[in-house]
Design an enzyme around this catalytic site. Structure first.
Site, mmCIF file in Angstrom:
data_model
loop_
_atom_site.group_PDB
_atom_site.id
_atom_site.type_symbol
_atom_site.label_atom_id
_atom_site.label_comp_id
_atom_site.label_asym_id
_atom_site.label_seq_id
_atom_site.Cartn_x
_atom_site.Cartn_y
_atom_site.Cartn_z
ATOM 1 N N SER A 35 0.857 -1.184 0.000
ATOM 2 C CA SER A 35 0.000 0.000 0.000
ATOM 3 C C SER A 35 0.887 1.225 0.000
ATOM 4 C CB SER A 35 -0.889 0.012 1.245
ATOM 5 O OG SER A 35 -1.513 1.273 1.427
ATOM 6 N N TYR A 77 -2.160 0.604 10.174
ATOM 7 C CA TYR A 77 -2.198 -0.144 8.917
ATOM 8 C C TYR A 77 -0.897 0.048 8.143
ATOM 9 C CZ TYR A 77 -3.892 -1.551 4.262
ATOM 10 O OH TYR A 77 -4.055 -2.147 3.029
#
Length: 241
Positions: free
Chosen positions: A141, A154
């Site tokens: 990501s 995250y």
């Protein structure tokens, strides 16, 4: 381009919806037997019910018994050629700042995204090492490399997963190990990150699939890649970060 992944067996985690389901569907269409896993057994079975060559193996990747069952199933089918770590945990929603991040939630995010991925890889490596063209793919990501407020939990997990993939690629030269950033996608997890907001402008998960298939077909060196670069330009090596 002639696909090279028309046979063999793959494990795809987090395959009950979103990108995991889109990738499992595409792999099966190319002739790969896919062991699809996800926490929600009913949703997983319903999602793959009409997909040939996709076997639902529901369970939680943080459960050691489930990880062992996945690898044992692959062994019964003759081996394992591809392991895709798509399962992940967003953490609390709305996304909290690090100053107020619940530590139990942070542990859960890292347990699912990092620890479970490594544990499953450790079990799968003996099978992967004997495959003709083995590969491990981890979902990265931009939050792993950019400092976005609220994304500390995250993002830190994805950064750790990126580094595990990088080291594994060096330690296992016979296995291609790719960390791939698919870009923003219109998924339930992404919606949870932006509660109450309209994310309909994000691309559908299936739009990132061709980039992953290109990696499998062209087999560039182990490294970190962005799906956007793989779609727009030839894969010339890992994206520098």
């Amino acid at each position: 381009m002639t696909p090279t992944t028309t046979t063999g067996t793959a494990i795809v985690t987090g395959a009950g919806a979103g990108f995991g389901l889109a990738l499992a569907t595409a792999l099966a269409a190319r002739g790969t037997t896919v062991l699809a896993t996800g926490r929600d057994a009913a949703r997983l079975r319903a999602a793959v019910a009409d997909l040939p060559r996709v076997v639902a193996v529901p369970g939680d990747v943080t459960d050691p018994a489930h990880r062992a069952d996945l690898v044992a199933t692959a062994r019964r089918l003759g081996g394992l050629d591809l392991l895709v770590h798509n399962a992940g945990e967003l953490g609390p929603s709305p996304l909290p700042p690090l100053a107020a991040y619940p530590l139990d939630a942070l542990r859960a995010v890292h347990e699912t995204t990092v620890v479970a991925a490594l544990a499953l890889t450790q079990l799968a490596l003996p099978l992967l090492r004997t495959a003709a063209a083995p590969a491990v793919v981890t979902l990265s990501s931009d939050a792993a490399v950019e400092a976005y407020p609220g994304w500390g939990g995250y993002g830190s997990a994805k950064a750790a997963l990126d580094h595990l993939a990088a080291v594994l690629g060096v330690e296992e030269p016979g296995v291609r190990v790719w960390a791939v950033d698919p870009g923003d996608m219109r998924t339930a997890m992404h919606q949870r990150a932006f509660p109450g907001e309209d994310i309909s402008d994000r691309p559908e998960p299936g739009t990132a699939v061709p980039a992953f298939l290109r990696l499998l077909d062209e087999r560039p060196p182990s490294g970190r890649y962005r799906a956007a670069d793989l779609v727009v330009a030839p894969a010339a090596g890992a994206v520098a970060r």
